[in-house]
Design an enzyme around this catalytic site. Structure first.
Site, mmCIF file in Angstrom:
data_model
loop_
_atom_site.group_PDB
_atom_site.id
_atom_site.type_symbol
_atom_site.label_atom_id
_atom_site.label_comp_id
_atom_site.label_asym_id
_atom_site.label_seq_id
_atom_site.Cartn_x
_atom_site.Cartn_y
_atom_site.Cartn_z
ATOM 1 N N PHE A 112 -69.480 87.091 67.178
ATOM 2 C CA PHE A 112 -69.484 88.304 68.008
ATOM 3 C C PHE A 112 -68.146 88.562 68.684
ATOM 4 O O PHE A 112 -67.899 89.674 69.142
ATOM 5 C CB PHE A 112 -70.626 88.245 69.030
ATOM 6 C CG PHE A 112 -70.225 87.818 70.411
ATOM 7 C CD1 PHE A 112 -69.988 86.493 70.716
ATOM 8 C CD2 PHE A 112 -70.078 88.766 71.413
ATOM 9 C CE1 PHE A 112 -69.609 86.108 71.987
ATOM 10 C CE2 PHE A 112 -69.698 88.390 72.695
ATOM 11 C CZ PHE A 112 -69.462 87.061 72.985
ATOM 12 N N LYS A 113 -67.261 87.547 68.732
ATOM 13 C CA LYS A 113 -65.976 87.784 69.406
ATOM 14 C C LYS A 113 -65.164 88.881 68.717
ATOM 15 O O LYS A 113 -64.303 89.508 69.322
ATOM 16 C CB LYS A 113 -65.202 86.485 69.531
ATOM 17 C CG LYS A 113 -65.917 85.556 70.507
ATOM 18 C CD LYS A 113 -65.114 84.422 71.019
ATOM 19 C CE LYS A 113 -65.864 83.688 72.130
ATOM 20 N NZ LYS A 113 -67.211 83.207 71.730
ATOM 21 N N ASP A 114 -65.472 89.127 67.431
ATOM 22 C CA ASP A 114 -64.811 90.235 66.734
ATOM 23 C C ASP A 114 -65.067 91.585 67.415
ATOM 24 O O ASP A 114 -64.220 92.466 67.358
ATOM 25 C CB ASP A 114 -65.327 90.343 65.288
ATOM 26 C CG ASP A 114 -64.824 89.207 64.412
ATOM 27 O OD1 ASP A 114 -63.720 88.692 64.667
ATOM 28 O OD2 ASP A 114 -65.548 88.838 63.473
#
Ligand SMILES: *Cc1c(COP(=O)(O)O)cnc(C)c1O
Length: 501
Positions: A112-114
């Site tokens: 999810f850091k994208d």
């Protein structure tokens, strides 16, 4: 809209200045001085929009010194079919009549850091221009795995930026290492460092504190910056997907207008769940924010008792991105929940630094206990949950998502609440293939080859497709095989900066 420090010093600054500075001068975090409220009409409009349009709409409320065409350009550069393996960017998967999985891992690094790190570089370079800087930004990152790769992908070939990542030589998984050393792009550099994660992080910190070295860099036209998770430019993109998920539920007539929902978030640094809190403050009707932790359960205790105490054993778990004892973004929640009492926030942060703990006021404890539910899940139950969800729904969650699902099950058993619930899914199961496979087969996995593991997992379920970015790794050139001593980091940086892109 202006931004102020959670600790009160330094006055107010514009959104672009907050993004360029990262951290306020007093060490506090930037928070918006008011929170924009969405109207019923806004929600109706948002429901008809694509993900990118929703993002522009929400960002424009917070980044008021950005022009609309600047925001459109930033958002479209971040979220597109080249980087994301889905048109809808953050799709909502219906698991059961009342449970929905918000899949935040269709980006280039499968986590999810994208969602934040694909957008941050564009917000940062636009902010630099607005602040009148003519320097090239050099992003320095020390990483234990996920953040480094997500930052490399985000900054790869973004104009006027360079990015250099240091990772501990022993301390990242094989697949994480492969992801980093095969990174493409003319403005990137990666080096292993002898030692552990702390050595890498301390080395990077020392360079940020070395004013002399930064002057040398400035003369060469470079300015150091970080892609740290406390930057407002990383938080604001995360608010979008909670609002978007709510709009998808409305659009698909899964909920009535104004029907409240629960959000369940697997939590480490408290950034992701804080974004859900902001979405609520903007008008998304929320019943509970459910904060899921692994055995590092410092937040469970905080939500239940009002005392934050990091003096405890650190556990290495199968959900490593949540192995955290200091949840930095909690400081922003304290600011808002205390009614903007910056003096108190500064005291608590001082106490955290010197004593390793602090206790909030009774009023705050009551408010937090009402809005949040906190619980945790150990590795054994995490793996059991993966297997159970696979058998019941033919859906394979990763380890972090499984922690969230397990905590939600605890919540339901505890309260009997039947409110429709969105569970944030923060990583692709392929990213943590070994743990997921061992959960599904209820056995230790002895296979060493990462690519064989990917194939094994893909065979478990018809819908499971190996993400392109992982299967491509095998054939990619290993560009960055260097290992440096922790005393030699500046030399490595100089070397990368000399290579003109
Ligand atoms: C970073 C991360 C988390 C934790 O998110 P926070 O914003 O730090 O609370 C959870 N899951 C995965 C897979 C992550 O990479």
């Amino acid at each position: 809209m202006e931004y102020i420090s959670t600790r009160g010093a330094g006055g107010s600054v514009s959104a672009s200045a907050a993004i360029v500075k990262g951290l306020a001068t007093d060490g506090g975090l930037f928070v918006p001085n008011s929170i924009p409220m969405l109207t019923e009409q806004d929600f109706q409009d948002l429901t008809q929009m694509t993900y990118n349009q929703r993002a522009v709409f929400v960002l424009s409320r917070f980044l008021s010194d950005f022009a609309n065409d600047e925001l459109i350009s930033c958002v479209n550069s971040a979220y597109n079919r080249e980087s994301f393996e889905t048109d809808t960017i953050a799709p909502l998967y219906k698991l059961s009549d009342s449970e929905y999985i918000l899949e935040l891992w269709h980006g280039p690094t499968c986590a999810f850091k994208d969602m934040a790190l694909q957008l941050l570089p564009h917000l940062l370079t636009t902010s630099m221009k607005k602040q009148g800087s003519d320097k090239e930004v050099v992003i320095l990152v020390a990483t234990s795995g996920d953040t480094g790769k997500a930052a490399l992908e985000g900054f790869c070939d973004v104009e006027n930026t360079r990015i250099i990542v240091f990772y501990p030589v022993s301390g990242v998984s094989n697949i994480q290492k492969l992801q980093m050393i095969t990174q493409s792009g003319g403005n990137v550099g990666v080096s292993a460092i002898e030692g552990n994660f702390d050595d890498a992080q301390n080395g990077v910190k020392a360079i940020f504190e070395d004013k002399e070295y930064q002057e040398v860099l400035a003369k060469r036209g470079f300015q150091l910056s970080s892609a740290n998770s406390i930057n407002w430019g990383r938080l604001v993109p995360q608010i979008v997907y909670y609002i978007s998920a709510y709009c998808d539920l409305l659009k698909n007539e899964e909920i009535r207008p104004d029907e409240p929902v629960n959000f369940v978030v697997p939590t480490g640094n408290f950034g992701n769940i804080l974004a859900a809190y902001y979405a609520m403050r903007m008008g998304v009707p929320v019943n509970k924010l459910i904060c899921a932790s692994n055995s590092n359960n410092v937040l469970t205790e905080f939500i239940r008792t009002g005392t934050y105490n990091k003096n405890r054993t650190f556990h290495t778990t199968c959900s490593p991105s949540m192995d955290i004892l200091i949840s930095s973004n909690l400081e922003r929640l304290l600011y808002h929940v205390s009614g903007g009492d910056t003096e108190k926030v500064a005291d608590w942060m001082q106490s955290l630094k010197t004593e390793g703990m602090y206790t909030v006021t009774d009023d705050m404890k009551e408010y937090i206990d009402n809005l949040f539910y906190g619980a945790y899940c150990d590795d054994k139950h995490t793996l059991e949950t993966i297997r159970q969800i696979y058998e019941k729904y033919a859906y394979v969650p990763d380890t972090h998502t499984a922690v969230a699902i397990n905590v939600y099950q605890q919540y339901k058993a505890d309260t009997g609440d039947t409110t429709k619930t969105v569970i944030a899914s923060t990583a692709s199961p392929f990213k943590f293939n070994r743990s997921v496979l061992s959960a599904l087969s209820q056995d230790e996995i002895t296979e060493e080859d990462e690519f064989v593991l990917l194939e094994m997992l893909a065979k478990k379920q018809a819908d499971l497709k190996i993400p392109r970015s992982l299967s491509e790794l095998r054939a990619k050139e290993q560009r960055f095989t260097g290992v440096c001593d922790k005393t030699a980091m500046k030399g490595v940086i100089d070397g990368f900066l000399e290579n003109k892109a």
